[in-house]
Design a protein around this motif. Structure first.
Motif, PDB file in Angstrom:
ATOM      1  N   LEU A  97       1.183  -1.327   0.247  1.00  0.00           N
ATOM      2  CA  LEU A  97      -0.216   0.073   0.153  1.00  0.00           C
ATOM      3  C   LEU A  97       0.900   0.926  -0.018  1.00  0.00           C
ATOM      4  O   LEU A  97       1.711   1.165   0.414  1.00  0.00           O
ATOM      5  N   GLN A  98       0.133   2.051  -0.695  1.00  0.00           N
ATOM      6  CA  GLN A  98       1.049   3.473  -1.050  1.00  0.00           C
ATOM      7  C   GLN A  98       0.773   4.938  -0.268  1.00  0.00           C
ATOM      8  O   GLN A  98       1.669   5.206   0.719  1.00  0.00           O
ATOM      9  N   ASN A  99      -0.440   4.722   0.283  1.00  0.00           N
ATOM     10  CA  ASN A  99      -0.646   5.471   1.129  1.00  0.00           C
ATOM     11  C   ASN A  99      -1.826   4.991   1.458  1.00  0.00           C
ATOM     12  O   ASN A  99      -2.457   4.041   1.798  1.00  0.00           O
ATOM     13  N   GLU A 100      -2.875   6.109   2.557  1.00  0.00           N
ATOM     14  CA  GLU A 100      -4.223   5.765   3.485  1.00  0.00           C
ATOM     15  C   GLU A 100      -5.147   6.016   2.514  1.00  0.00           C
ATOM     16  O   GLU A 100      -6.101   5.369   2.540  1.00  0.00           O
ATOM     17  N   GLN A 101      -5.250   6.584   1.295  1.00  0.00           N
ATOM     18  CA  GLN A 101      -6.051   6.498   0.940  1.00  0.00           C
ATOM     19  C   GLN A 101      -7.003   5.230  -0.233  1.00  0.00           C
ATOM     20  O   GLN A 101      -7.322   5.056  -0.272  1.00  0.00           O
ATOM     21  N   GLN A 102      -5.155   4.942  -0.438  1.00  0.00           N
ATOM     22  CA  GLN A 102      -5.088   3.351  -1.170  1.00  0.00           C
ATOM     23  C   GLN A 102      -5.680   2.204  -0.281  1.00  0.00           C
ATOM     24  O   GLN A 102      -6.584   1.849  -0.782  1.00  0.00           O
ATOM     25  N   LEU A 103      -4.950   2.480   1.109  1.00  0.00           N
ATOM     26  CA  LEU A 103      -5.902   1.709   1.670  1.00  0.00           C
ATOM     27  C   LEU A 103      -7.426   1.821   1.728  1.00  0.00           C
ATOM     28  O   LEU A 103      -8.139   0.759   2.139  1.00  0.00           O
ATOM     29  N   GLU A 104      -8.404   2.732   1.619  1.00  0.00           N
ATOM     30  CA  GLU A 104      -9.299   2.820   1.760  1.00  0.00           C
ATOM     31  C   GLU A 104      -9.997   3.084   1.211  1.00  0.00           C
ATOM     32  O   GLU A 104     -11.260   1.883   0.827  1.00  0.00           O
ATOM     33  N   GLU A 105      -9.395   2.648  -0.038  1.00  0.00           N
ATOM     34  CA  GLU A 105      -9.969   2.857  -1.237  1.00  0.00           C
ATOM     35  C   GLU A 105     -10.324   0.754  -1.566  1.00  0.00           C
ATOM     36  O   GLU A 105     -11.480   0.410  -2.151  1.00  0.00           O
ATOM     37  N   LEU A 106      -9.556   0.338  -1.389  1.00  0.00           N
ATOM     38  CA  LEU A 106      -8.737  -1.422  -0.943  1.00  0.00           C
ATOM     39  C   LEU A 106      -9.594  -1.618  -0.157  1.00  0.00           C
ATOM     40  O   LEU A 106     -10.384  -2.596  -0.201  1.00  0.00           O
ATOM     41  N   ALA A 107     -10.413  -1.266   1.041  1.00  0.00           N
ATOM     42  CA  ALA A 107     -11.466  -1.733   2.357  1.00  0.00           C
ATOM     43  C   ALA A 107     -12.109  -1.789   2.040  1.00  0.00           C
ATOM     44  O   ALA A 107     -13.344  -2.935   1.880  1.00  0.00           O
ATOM     45  N   PHE A 129      -6.013  -8.472   4.492  1.00  0.00           N
ATOM     46  CA  PHE A 129      -5.428  -9.104   3.433  1.00  0.00           C
ATOM     47  C   PHE A 129      -5.638 -11.249   4.288  1.00  0.00           C
ATOM     48  O   PHE A 129      -5.268 -11.115   5.644  1.00  0.00           O
ATOM     49  N   PRO A 130      -5.315 -11.975   3.610  1.00  0.00           N
ATOM     50  CA  PRO A 130      -4.866 -13.695   4.279  1.00  0.00           C
ATOM     51  C   PRO A 130      -3.772 -13.345   5.026  1.00  0.00           C
ATOM     52  O   PRO A 130      -3.346 -12.696   5.000  1.00  0.00           O
ATOM     53  N   SER A 131      -4.457 -14.818   6.170  1.00  0.00           N
ATOM     54  CA  SER A 131      -3.698 -14.763   7.094  1.00  0.00           C
ATOM     55  C   SER A 131      -2.525 -16.055   6.755  1.00  0.00           C
ATOM     56  O   SER A 131      -3.188 -16.590   5.722  1.00  0.00           O
ATOM     57  N   LEU A 132      -0.820 -15.001   6.671  1.00  0.00           N
ATOM     58  CA  LEU A 132      -0.001 -16.247   6.281  1.00  0.00           C
ATOM     59  C   LEU A 132       0.366 -17.190   7.173  1.00  0.00           C
ATOM     60  O   LEU A 132       0.832 -16.875   8.197  1.00  0.00           O
ATOM     61  N   VAL A 133      -0.326 -18.325   6.432  1.00  0.00           N
ATOM     62  CA  VAL A 133       0.448 -19.522   7.175  1.00  0.00           C
ATOM     63  C   VAL A 133       1.778 -20.808   6.854  1.00  0.00           C
ATOM     64  O   VAL A 133       1.531 -20.951   5.412  1.00  0.00           O
ATOM     65  N   PRO A 134       2.863 -21.111   7.335  1.00  0.00           N
ATOM     66  CA  PRO A 134       3.666 -21.885   7.098  1.00  0.00           C
ATOM     67  C   PRO A 134       2.809 -23.171   6.410  1.00  0.00           C
ATOM     68  O   PRO A 134       2.357 -23.314   7.544  1.00  0.00           O
ATOM     69  N   LEU A 178      -5.852  -8.876  -3.451  1.00  0.00           N
ATOM     70  CA  LEU A 178      -4.621  -8.952  -3.942  1.00  0.00           C
ATOM     71  C   LEU A 178      -4.635  -8.912  -5.909  1.00  0.00           C
ATOM     72  O   LEU A 178      -2.916  -8.859  -5.765  1.00  0.00           O
ATOM     73  N   SER A 179      -5.997  -9.759  -5.836  1.00  0.00           N
ATOM     74  CA  SER A 179      -5.324  -9.435  -7.831  1.00  0.00           C
ATOM     75  C   SER A 179      -5.674  -7.742  -7.896  1.00  0.00           C
ATOM     76  O   SER A 179      -5.141  -6.875  -9.029  1.00  0.00           O
ATOM     77  N   VAL A 180      -6.683  -7.117  -6.914  1.00  0.00           N
ATOM     78  CA  VAL A 180      -6.504  -5.731  -7.484  1.00  0.00           C
ATOM     79  C   VAL A 180      -4.764  -4.924  -7.078  1.00  0.00           C
ATOM     80  O   VAL A 180      -4.942  -3.837  -7.657  1.00  0.00           O
ATOM     81  N   LEU A 181      -4.660  -5.410  -6.325  1.00  0.00           N
ATOM     82  CA  LEU A 181      -3.559  -4.911  -6.341  1.00  0.00           C
ATOM     83  C   LEU A 181      -1.662  -5.620  -7.139  1.00  0.00           C
ATOM     84  O   LEU A 181      -0.702  -5.497  -7.124  1.00  0.00           O
ATOM     85  N   SER A 182      -2.336  -5.915  -8.196  1.00  0.00           N
ATOM     86  CA  SER A 182      -1.838  -7.027  -9.242  1.00  0.00           C
ATOM     87  C   SER A 182      -1.186  -8.241  -8.649  1.00  0.00           C
ATOM     88  O   SER A 182       0.197  -8.217  -9.812  1.00  0.00           O
ATOM     89  N   LYS A 183      -0.807  -8.346  -7.424  1.00  0.00           N
ATOM     90  CA  LYS A 183      -0.418  -9.845  -7.223  1.00  0.00           C
ATOM     91  C   LYS A 183      -1.347 -11.136  -7.631  1.00  0.00           C
ATOM     92  O   LYS A 183      -1.725 -11.945  -6.364  1.00  0.00           O
TER      93      LYS A 183
END
Length: 376
Positions: free
Chosen positions: A9-19, A53-58, A167-172
Motif C-alpha cells: 500500500l502506498q498511502n492511506e487513501q489507497q488503503l481506504e479504497e481497497l478496504a 489481507f489473508p493470514s500467512l500460514v507456514p 490481491l488481484s486489485v493490487l496486481s498480485k
C-alpha cells in the motif's frame, strides 16, 4: 504477519479504497451477518468482520494441523465415552459452575436410563495460535477445541474469494492464486448427511436447534443448503418448540411437530443464557432420544477447558488412547501450557507464576460463548 502485506500500500487513501472494494466483494460473496439492531430480520444485513489481507500460514504448520485433526476427533470421542474420566475431571467444576452442573446432571440421567442413540457425530473446530520458538521459528499451539455449535464454516467458505479479489486489485495475481480453496460448510454437511444415513430412516429430518435472534444465520444456511442439495431436509426450531411439540415414542424415537428426527444439530445451548427451566427440560428430552445429537451432552462436556487442562497432564493421553503413541505425540506437540485455578497448592502456584509474568499467560473462560480470553 499483516505487515508483510502492508508494503503493498502506498498511502492511506489507497488503503481506504481497497478496504471499500473488499467490503463490497464480501457483501457480494455472502460473507454476511444480520445486524445487531435487527437480528430477527433477514433483509437487514452487514458484512461479517474479516481481515483485509489473508493470514500467512507456514505450509509445515498447515500440514501439521491437518495431520493432527483426526487425532483430536478421536480424543474427544474417547473422552465423551469415558464417564468416569468426565466425572473425576469435572468434579470441582460442577461444584462452582451451575451451568456445567446442569449439563452433567443430564449426562448422569441419560447414563442411568441407558443411552438410546447408537450413532455419534462430532463436528469439532480447533483454534490455533503460533508460538515463537527460541530459535525464532513458529510452532503450532492449540488454544481450544470447540465441540458444540462450531461456527463460521459457511462464511469461511466464501472468504477466500474476497482475499483473492483484494490481491488481484493490487496486481498480485500469483499470490492470489496461492490462496487455498476452503469449503468447510460442505464438510460439515457431509458429516450430518452421514449421520442421517446411518440413522436409517429415509423420511426422517434434521433438526437444527436455533436461537430466536440469530445474527449468524447465513453461516448456518450454508450447511442447510448443502444438505438440501442431497435431498436431506432441515427444520429450524427453538428449545421452546421442542418442549411444546416434541415427544418420544416407545422406542425413544424423537418427533417434533409429528415429524421423525434423525439428527439434532445444536447451534444453541452452549451458554447459561440459552436456558430456562423449560429449555433444560427440552434438552433432556433430546438427549434421551435415539436421534443422533451433534453433539451429545457428553461431547459438549468434553469440550470444557477443565477437560483440556486435564488432558495436558502426564500420562492422561496414553490412558485415553492406549496403543497409539504416534497420535499421542502429534497431539502433545500442539499443547500449550494449561494451568488450574482451583483452590489449593496447584492453583496458588499458577496464580503466583501469572502475577510474576502476566504477559506469558492468557485467561480462558470455562465454557463456549462464556466470554473472550483475557491477557493478564
Amino acid at each position: 504477519m499483516a505487515n508483510s502485506w502492508g508494503s503493498l500500500l502506498q498511502n492511506e487513501q489507497q488503503l481506504e479504497e481497497l478496504a471499500q472494494q473488499a467490503v463490497d466483494r464480501a457483501l457480494a460473496e455472502g460473507v454476511l451477518l444480520r445486524t445487531s439492531q435487527e437480528p430477527s430480520s433477514s433483509d437487514v444485513v452487514c458484512y461479517a468482520p474479516f481481515t483485509l489481507f489473508p493470514s500467512l500460514v507456514p505450509s509445515a504448520l498447515l500440514e501439521q494441523a491437518y495431520a493432527v485433526q483426526m487425532d483430536f476427533n478421536m480424543l474427544v470421542d474417547a473422552v465423551s465415552q469415558n464417564a468416569a474420566f468426565l466425572e473425576q475431571t469435572l468434579s470441582s467444576t460442577i461444584k462452582r459452575d451451575d451451568f456445567t452442573a446442569c449439563l452433567f446432571d443430564i449426562h448422569k440421567q441419560v447414563l442411568k436410563e441407558g443411552i438410546a442413540q447408537t450413532v455419534f457425530l462430532g463436528l469439532n473446530r480447533s483454534d490455533y495460535m503460533f508460538q515463537q520458538n527460541a530459535d525464532g521459528s513458529p510452532a503450532l499451539k492449540q488454544i481450544e477445541i470447540n465441540t458444540i455449535s462450531a461456527s463460521f464454516g459457511g462464511l469461511a467458505s466464501r472468504t477466500p474469494a474476497v482475499h483473492r479479489h483484494v490481491l488481484s486489485v493490487l496486481s498480485k495475481t500469483k499470490e492470489a492464486a496461492q490462496i487455498l480453496s476452503n469449503n468447510p460448510s460442505k464438510g460439515l454437511a457431509l458429516g450430518i448427511a452421514k449421520a442421517w444415513e446411518l440413522y436409517g430412516s429415509a423420511n426422517a429430518l434434521v433438526l437444527l436447534i436455533a436461537q430466536e435472534k440469530e445474527r449468524n444465520i447465513f453461516d448456518q444456511r450454508a450447511i442447510e443448503n448443502e444438505l438440501l442439495a442431497r435431498n436431506i431436509h432441515v427444520i429450524r426450531r427453538k428449545f421452546e418448540d421442542v418442549s411444546e411439540k416434541g415427544s418420544l415414542d416407545q422406542d425413544r424415537k424423537l418427533f417434533v411437530d409429528g415429524q421423525e428426527i434423525a439428527v439434532v444439530y445444536f447451534r444453541d445451548g452452549y451458554m447459561p443464557s440459552h436456558y430456562s427451566q423449560q429449555n433444560w427440560e427440552a434438552r433432556l428430552l433430546l438427549e434421551r432420544s435415539c436421534a443422533v445429537k451433534c453433539p451429545d451432552i457428553a461431547t459438549q462436556l468434553a469440550g470444557t477447558k477443565k477437560v483440556q487442562q486435564e488432558l495436558s497432564r502426564v500420562g492422561v493421553l496414553e490412558a485415553l488412547l492406549p496403543g497409539q503413541p504416534e497420535a499421542v505425540a502429534r497431539l502433545r506437540a500442539t499443547f500449550a501450557g494449561l494451568y488450574s485455578l482451583d483452590m489449593g497448592e496447584e492453583g496458588d502456584q499458577a496464580i503466583t507464576e501469572a502475577l510474576a509474568a502476566p504477559s506469558r499467560f492468557v485467561l480462558k473462560p470455562q465454557r463456549e460463548g462464556g466470554g473472550r480470553e483475557r491477557h493478564l
